[in-house]
Design a protein around this motif. Structure first.
Motif, PDB file in Angstrom:
ATOM      1  N   SER A 283       0.822  -1.209   0.000  1.00 53.45           N
ATOM      2  CA  SER A 283       0.000   0.000   0.000  1.00 53.45           C
ATOM      3  C   SER A 283       0.857   1.261   0.000  1.00 53.45           C
ATOM      4  O   SER A 283       0.618   2.182  -0.786  1.00 53.45           O
ATOM      5  CB  SER A 283      -0.918   0.018   1.219  1.00 53.45           C
ATOM      6  OG  SER A 283      -1.778  -1.085   1.211  1.00 53.45           O
ATOM      7  N   TRP A 284       1.850   1.297   0.876  1.00 50.86           N
ATOM      8  CA  TRP A 284       2.672   2.501   0.973  1.00 50.86           C
ATOM      9  C   TRP A 284       3.551   2.703  -0.251  1.00 50.86           C
ATOM     10  O   TRP A 284       3.691   3.825  -0.738  1.00 50.86           O
ATOM     11  CB  TRP A 284       3.519   2.474   2.246  1.00 50.86           C
ATOM     12  CG  TRP A 284       2.721   2.896   3.441  1.00 50.86           C
ATOM     13  CD1 TRP A 284       2.273   2.105   4.447  1.00 50.86           C
ATOM     14  CD2 TRP A 284       2.256   4.216   3.741  1.00 50.86           C
ATOM     15  NE1 TRP A 284       1.563   2.839   5.356  1.00 50.86           N
ATOM     16  CE2 TRP A 284       1.535   4.143   4.947  1.00 50.86           C
ATOM     17  CE3 TRP A 284       2.382   5.448   3.105  1.00 50.86           C
ATOM     18  CZ2 TRP A 284       0.941   5.264   5.525  1.00 50.86           C
ATOM     19  CZ3 TRP A 284       1.782   6.561   3.690  1.00 50.86           C
ATOM     20  CH2 TRP A 284       1.079   6.463   4.880  1.00 50.86           C
ATOM     21  N   THR A 285       4.155   1.633  -0.758  1.00 47.69           N
ATOM     22  CA  THR A 285       4.985   1.798  -1.952  1.00 47.69           C
ATOM     23  C   THR A 285       4.128   2.177  -3.159  1.00 47.69           C
ATOM     24  O   THR A 285       4.557   2.954  -4.012  1.00 47.69           O
ATOM     25  CB  THR A 285       5.805   0.533  -2.263  1.00 47.69           C
ATOM     26  OG1 THR A 285       4.923  -0.585  -2.368  1.00 47.69           O
ATOM     27  CG2 THR A 285       6.853   0.293  -1.202  1.00 47.69           C
ATOM     28  N   GLY A 286       2.925   1.628  -3.229  1.00 42.25           N
ATOM     29  CA  GLY A 286       2.013   2.001  -4.308  1.00 42.25           C
ATOM     30  C   GLY A 286       1.602   3.463  -4.224  1.00 42.25           C
ATOM     31  O   GLY A 286       1.578   4.178  -5.227  1.00 42.25           O
ATOM     32  N   LEU A 287       1.297   3.929  -3.012  1.00 45.30           N
ATOM     33  CA  LEU A 287       0.891   5.322  -2.832  1.00 45.30           C
ATOM     34  C   LEU A 287       2.033   6.276  -3.170  1.00 45.30           C
ATOM     35  O   LEU A 287       1.846   7.266  -3.887  1.00 45.30           O
ATOM     36  CB  LEU A 287       0.419   5.550  -1.400  1.00 45.30           C
ATOM     37  CG  LEU A 287      -0.072   6.958  -1.069  1.00 45.30           C
ATOM     38  CD1 LEU A 287      -1.277   7.312  -1.916  1.00 45.30           C
ATOM     39  CD2 LEU A 287      -0.401   7.053   0.412  1.00 45.30           C
ATOM     40  N   ILE A 288       3.230   5.981  -2.696  1.00 39.23           N
ATOM     41  CA  ILE A 288       4.383   6.838  -2.995  1.00 39.23           C
ATOM     42  C   ILE A 288       4.712   6.777  -4.482  1.00 39.23           C
ATOM     43  O   ILE A 288       5.058   7.790  -5.100  1.00 39.23           O
ATOM     44  CB  ILE A 288       5.584   6.438  -2.120  1.00 39.23           C
ATOM     45  CG1 ILE A 288       5.263   6.720  -0.657  1.00 39.23           C
ATOM     46  CG2 ILE A 288       6.830   7.196  -2.539  1.00 39.23           C
ATOM     47  CD1 ILE A 288       6.249   6.134   0.318  1.00 39.23           C
ATOM     48  N   GLY A 289       4.576   5.585  -5.094  1.00 37.49           N
ATOM     49  CA  GLY A 289       4.802   5.459  -6.531  1.00 37.49           C
ATOM     50  C   GLY A 289       3.802   6.268  -7.338  1.00 37.49           C
ATOM     51  O   GLY A 289       4.162   6.872  -8.359  1.00 37.49           O
ATOM     52  N   ILE A 290       2.564   6.298  -6.901  1.00 41.60           N
ATOM     53  CA  ILE A 290       1.550   7.107  -7.589  1.00 41.60           C
ATOM     54  C   ILE A 290       1.899   8.585  -7.495  1.00 41.60           C
ATOM     55  O   ILE A 290       1.841   9.320  -8.485  1.00 41.60           O
ATOM     56  CB  ILE A 290       0.146   6.830  -7.006  1.00 41.60           C
ATOM     57  CG1 ILE A 290      -0.314   5.431  -7.380  1.00 41.60           C
ATOM     58  CG2 ILE A 290      -0.860   7.869  -7.476  1.00 41.60           C
ATOM     59  CD1 ILE A 290      -1.570   4.977  -6.655  1.00 41.60           C
ATOM     60  N   LEU A 291       2.303   9.035  -6.307  1.00 44.99           N
ATOM     61  CA  LEU A 291       2.624  10.448  -6.125  1.00 44.99           C
ATOM     62  C   LEU A 291       3.857  10.861  -6.931  1.00 44.99           C
ATOM     63  O   LEU A 291       3.862  11.925  -7.564  1.00 44.99           O
ATOM     64  CB  LEU A 291       2.822  10.754  -4.643  1.00 44.99           C
ATOM     65  CG  LEU A 291       1.577  10.601  -3.775  1.00 44.99           C
ATOM     66  CD1 LEU A 291       1.920  10.815  -2.316  1.00 44.99           C
ATOM     67  CD2 LEU A 291       0.481  11.539  -4.228  1.00 44.99           C
ATOM     68  N   THR A 292       4.900  10.025  -6.929  1.00 48.28           N
ATOM     69  CA  THR A 292       6.089  10.374  -7.710  1.00 48.28           C
ATOM     70  C   THR A 292       5.796  10.316  -9.210  1.00 48.28           C
ATOM     71  O   THR A 292       6.313  11.127  -9.977  1.00 48.28           O
ATOM     72  CB  THR A 292       7.280   9.458  -7.389  1.00 48.28           C
ATOM     73  OG1 THR A 292       6.910   8.109  -7.633  1.00 48.28           O
ATOM     74  CG2 THR A 292       7.755   9.647  -5.973  1.00 48.28           C
ATOM     75  N   GLY A 293       4.959   9.379  -9.622  1.00 46.68           N
ATOM     76  CA  GLY A 293       4.598   9.287 -11.037  1.00 46.68           C
ATOM     77  C   GLY A 293       3.782  10.473 -11.508  1.00 46.68           C
ATOM     78  O   GLY A 293       3.994  10.978 -12.618  1.00 46.68           O
ATOM     79  N   VAL A 294       2.871  10.937 -10.675  1.00 52.88           N
ATOM     80  CA  VAL A 294       2.061  12.099 -11.050  1.00 52.88           C
ATOM     81  C   VAL A 294       2.929  13.345 -11.138  1.00 52.88           C
ATOM     82  O   VAL A 294       2.797  14.138 -12.080  1.00 52.88           O
ATOM     83  CB  VAL A 294       0.902  12.295 -10.046  1.00 52.88           C
ATOM     84  CG1 VAL A 294       0.242  13.639 -10.206  1.00 52.88           C
ATOM     85  CG2 VAL A 294      -0.117  11.189 -10.205  1.00 52.88           C
ATOM     86  N   TYR A 295       3.832  13.515 -10.184  1.00 59.18           N
ATOM     87  CA  TYR A 295       4.736  14.665 -10.259  1.00 59.18           C
ATOM     88  C   TYR A 295       5.661  14.552 -11.471  1.00 59.18           C
ATOM     89  O   TYR A 295       5.930  15.551 -12.145  1.00 59.18           O
ATOM     90  CB  TYR A 295       5.558  14.806  -8.975  1.00 59.18           C
ATOM     91  CG  TYR A 295       6.470  16.007  -9.002  1.00 59.18           C
ATOM     92  CD1 TYR A 295       5.944  17.290  -9.010  1.00 59.18           C
ATOM     93  CD2 TYR A 295       7.847  15.864  -9.066  1.00 59.18           C
ATOM     94  CE1 TYR A 295       6.768  18.399  -9.065  1.00 59.18           C
ATOM     95  CE2 TYR A 295       8.679  16.960  -9.116  1.00 59.18           C
ATOM     96  CZ  TYR A 295       8.133  18.231  -9.115  1.00 59.18           C
ATOM     97  OH  TYR A 295       8.959  19.315  -9.175  1.00 59.18           O
ATOM     98  N   GLY A 296       6.124  13.358 -11.761  1.00 59.15           N
ATOM     99  CA  GLY A 296       6.957  13.150 -12.940  1.00 59.15           C
ATOM    100  C   GLY A 296       6.215  13.468 -14.224  1.00 59.15           C
ATOM    101  O   GLY A 296       6.783  14.044 -15.160  1.00 59.15           O
TER     102      GLY A 296
END
Length: 99
Positions: free
Chosen positions: A52-65
């Motif tokens: 859950s946490w890695t997915g959430l952080i991955g979503i946030l970094t991907g959106v910023y990217g």
């Protein structure tokens, strides 16, 4: 009159503008890594917190990217990483959530 054929870099999926983008490349790598980690750990029910946490952080970094991306290559890799992060996040949430 014959003219020399030159490849058009604007039409390639992995086209680049010839400049270095260290921040965007780092965000691509982090998003792909977190997406893969999230999807892999989501397959194990006891690792739902990590997924859950890695997915959430991955979503946030991907959106910023995506927000700061400059080339199609960056956007393509970020979308793949975002999809993997989202699948891992949703499976992690299904199996128990963030805590």
């Amino acid at each position: 009159m014959a003219q020399a054929m030159r490849p058009d870099p604007g039409r390639s999926l992995f086209a680049t503008d010839g400049k270095s983008h260290p921040l965007q490349d780092t965000l691509m790598g982090v998003t792909i890594f977190l997406g893969l980690l999230s999807v892999i750990t989501a397959q194990f029910h006891s690792l739902h917190v990590l997924a859950s946490w890695t997915g959430l952080i991955g979503i946030l970094t991907g959106v910023y990217g995506q927000f700061i991306s400059a080339t199609t290559r960056e956007r393509f890799v970020l979308i793949v990483g975002l999809g993997a992060s989202a699948v891992g996040f949703y499976l992690g949430m299904f199996y128990g959530g963030l805590v």
